[in-house]
Write a protein that holds these residues in place. Sequence first.
Motif, short mmCIF file in Angstrom:
data_model
loop_
_atom_site.label_atom_id
_atom_site.label_comp_id
_atom_site.label_asym_id
_atom_site.label_seq_id
_atom_site.Cartn_x
_atom_site.Cartn_y
_atom_site.Cartn_z
N LEU A 94 4.00 2.45 2.89
CA LEU A 94 5.37 1.99 2.34
C LEU A 94 5.45 4.28 2.99
O LEU A 94 6.99 4.01 3.31
N VAL A 95 4.74 4.95 2.39
CA VAL A 95 5.51 6.50 2.69
C VAL A 95 5.67 6.79 4.30
O VAL A 95 6.34 7.02 4.85
N ARG A 96 4.78 5.65 5.12
CA ARG A 96 4.69 5.91 6.64
C ARG A 96 5.80 5.19 7.03
O ARG A 96 7.35 5.76 8.02
N LEU A 97 6.26 4.19 6.53
CA LEU A 97 6.78 3.76 6.93
C LEU A 97 8.56 3.52 7.29
O LEU A 97 9.12 3.61 7.51
N PRO B 74 12.99 10.94 3.45
CA PRO B 74 12.31 11.51 3.25
C PRO B 74 11.06 11.04 2.06
O PRO B 74 11.23 10.25 1.33
N GLU B 75 9.66 12.16 2.24
CA GLU B 75 8.95 11.56 2.34
C GLU B 75 8.85 12.22 0.32
O GLU B 75 8.35 11.01 0.29
N ASP B 76 9.16 12.99 0.64
CA ASP B 76 9.11 13.73 -1.45
C ASP B 76 10.05 12.27 -2.63
O ASP B 76 9.70 12.30 -3.51
N GLU B 77 11.04 11.98 -1.70
CA GLU B 77 11.70 11.14 -2.50
C GLU B 77 11.03 9.61 -2.89
O GLU B 77 10.76 9.28 -3.90
N ILE B 78 10.36 9.23 -1.64
CA ILE B 78 9.46 8.24 -1.05
C ILE B 78 8.40 7.92 -2.51
O ILE B 78 7.80 7.07 -3.17
N ASP C 158 0.77 -1.14 0.34
CA ASP C 158 0.23 -0.20 -0.53
C ASP C 158 0.87 1.22 -0.34
O ASP C 158 1.66 1.73 0.97
N PRO C 159 1.13 2.27 -1.09
CA PRO C 159 1.41 3.48 -1.09
C PRO C 159 1.60 4.33 0.53
O PRO C 159 2.48 4.65 0.61
N ASP C 160 0.66 4.21 0.77
CA ASP C 160 0.62 5.22 2.29
C ASP C 160 1.19 4.47 3.20
O ASP C 160 1.85 5.56 4.19
#
Length: 230
Positions: free
Chosen positions: A141-144, A151-155, A137-139
């Motif tokens: 993976l961003v959170r983890l 960095p969130e923007d790079e994820i 799940d993209p969200d």
Amino acid sequence: MSALRIDVWSDVVCPWCYIGKRRLEAALDRFEHTGEVEVHWHSFQLDPSHPKGERRPVFETLEQKTGAPPDQVRAMTRQVTELAAAEGLSYDLERAVSVNTIDAHRLSHLAAAHGLGDQMHERLLRAHLCEGETVDDPDTLVRLGTEIGVPEDEIVRTLNSDAYADAVRADFDEARRYGATGVPFFVLNRTYGLSGAQPAETFLSALRTAYADGGAAVRPPATLPSTFRR
């Protein structure tokens, strides 16, 4: 003496991989030259044919894959859960969700580029095996990823592109060249290979042998006797 290099192929949904990681760490805690060790994590998929976007309970996946009845599958998972507990891991496979892990592996490569490869692999293993997180799940993976400092923007950019897909495939290809058919798979100094979640004593013996032979010519890894083989 150059650093002792350990290459590890692992999948983030593999219960034996987390056990193997803990046993390797236990061996490193006792190894006399731990400060000279570099561990490099590599991608592997236990089930590359799993359709991307398809999510189903792990027990259902295991029943389909093995053809075993539900009670037998639960007995198998109880055994691995008990082995994990002996290493300090609290598996909750009742909540685990089978997914395609390609995006999780791409995130791991991004994290490695920031020097956070080990932390990312650890976080993904715990998320899937202990917390019931859906690791495609993209969200999620961003959170983890942001939890461990990526960095969130790079994820987000990575997940919205095919970034690191070539690096993931290169890991798969290298594993095949070594003859790996399952994970965890460990190669020390690109010379000595170990397959499976070996006992810590076996890892320690291999570490000492590889360190002593640090100048040896590279050759195909000689797989040591395996107690737990995937």
